[in-house]
Design an enzyme around this catalytic site. Sequence first.
Site, PDB file in Angstrom:
ATOM      1  N   ASP A 310      88.765-122.403  93.047  1.00  0.00           N
ATOM      2  CA  ASP A 310      87.999-121.189  93.292  1.00  0.00           C
ATOM      3  C   ASP A 310      88.059-120.948  94.804  1.00  0.00           C
ATOM      4  OD1 ASP A 310      86.083-119.080  92.862  1.00  0.00           O
ATOM      5  OD2 ASP A 310      84.613-120.416  93.754  1.00  0.00           O
ATOM      6  N   ASP A 502      82.507-124.210  92.511  1.00  0.00           N
ATOM      7  CA  ASP A 502      81.154-124.564  92.934  1.00  0.00           C
ATOM      8  C   ASP A 502      80.057-123.718  92.312  1.00  0.00           C
ATOM      9  OD1 ASP A 502      81.642-122.177  94.347  1.00  0.00           O
ATOM     10  OD2 ASP A 502      80.188-122.756  95.885  1.00  0.00           O
TER      11      ASP A 502
END
Length: 626
Positions: A310, A502
């Site tokens: 990400d 996250d």
Amino acid sequence: MARATRLVRRYPVVALTLAIGLLGAVLALAGAGWLVAWIFSAYALAVAAWQAVGMVRDILRGHWGLDVLAVTAIVATVLVGEYVASIIVVLMLTGGEALEDYAGRRAKRELDALLARAPQHAHRVVDDHFVDVPIDDVVVGDVLLVRPSEIVPVDGTLRSDETAVDESSITGESLPVEKRAGDEMLSGSVNGHVAVQMVATARAEDSQYQQIVALVAGAAASKAPVVRLADRYAVPFTAFSLLLAGVAWWLSGDPVRFAEVLVLATPCPLLIAAPVAFMGGMSRAARNGVIVKGGGVLEQLARARTAVFDKTGTLTHGAPELVAIRPEAGFDADGLLALVASAEQYSSHVLAASMIEAATARGLALTEADSAREAATNGVVARIRDREVVVGKYAFVLEHAPAARRTDIGPGELAVYVAVGGRYAGALLARDRLRDNARETLARLDALGVRHTMMLTGDAQATADHIAAELGIERVRAECLPADKVREVAAIAERPVIMVGDGVNDAPVLAAADVGIAMGARGATAASESADAVILVDDVSRTAKAVEVGRDTVRIALQSIWLGIVVSVALMVVAAFGFIPATAGALLQEFVDLAAILFALRAIGGRRDAATAAPARQRAAASAHR
């Protein structure tokens, strides 16, 4: 005496075997050798029958294990009259449990240390005195006293002027961290030499250390998948051992030769050394700030070929800074920012905090919304003073304001679009800095065999392309929804795939990847729960460390297995020619077991980590001085 009693209770079969061996020695000295033979033989056959029952159950479940060798060796030694060898084989078989337990405790020492340090009480400030309360009774807003060298009980902010805390149990960093009033205090860290007061910002179950403890408890309870690893060698090793023993009997014409070979073919290195190595690897990972939720994760990490990241909060710091406001006619910059920040109060996106912080820094007053809803990964819609305020991605805002148009963005910038009352109101530009060690992490992964990289992000294509080009990432997919990320990971051919993220929106793709790694330092509980490994600190380089630990662990486990196999085979060949009596062979096999287990304990890797950590700390210190 108390310790001996505990050992007997923990390992009753081992204690009984030793007692019978001692009884046999006394009877032999008394001249009752015939009785020793009967006692040893009867006991050995009873243990063999007990092991055989478990072996048959495993075979019926489809697990062809190595116990058949031990059972056959016991029966063979009894039948040929080598009853002393039979009792030694029994001791080796039952003593393996004690060896495994000791080695396992040594290997998972770091995991146990984290569990043992979990705080149980807090000192709540009530009027002018302190009251000790169970940690679960602490609520947000409580003022707590933390005495010198005490563990910080819950997450909070420092109320006193300053202190120094030891965060090594959480971050792995051995140097004390200086804290000043208002700084974050992480539960599980150790206060310095002065008593301080702090304000709780989370309950115990929501605090960093308690979440770590829950992860560690799950990891410690998990069994490494070394059954699969050992089973790859179980059938061929068993077949070879029985064949060699049979050939030795056939060529020599002596059935004793069959027993002499089999006592050296016992399976302890395969059954014990590999689990010890995996537990040591999990402990090593924990010491380096990564909680691995099972030995199977280490196997997958060792074989990983693709790493997917990400962007926001993983490759970048996840704290974008507002760099420009571009209002449309009829709106001014401060008014537009105030509306955006007011709406973003109801969003969990990382950009929301940046907008609120920017508005607060300018002294702008925020307005409470009459209603608000968030469209995950797209934006937020809030009704403020009878006007609908839409904040988010271009496509999302375009649905509410057809006149919306894209704004130009520079390298590394991202745009937040705004519509007010169905009218396009402008855009705000923010920039998120790359992590200093992001490029180094990707290079390290490549050196470890993770040759393919990909970035998935919900940001605009231009922003994603710039970050990918700067880091050398070969594949990019921008403007992704959570379902898009799952589909992209599922379509990757080069597997196993590591996914690092996250946020809450990363939880589905973390669960879908072969190994999901959550950057858990920010407390993204959903991501942490769905991940296979959790990085406890805000440091993406621990991803490469996790892969390194996985590769080292599997390598050491295999080396331990092969050490046991090669030495056992060599000794079996010697025994096949009649040079190793059964009793001596059984004793030799004990040393083979011990050597394999000690070899497996290398997976703990303390010296290797210390050697690599020292230069890193020196570089960090030099950078700080500059």
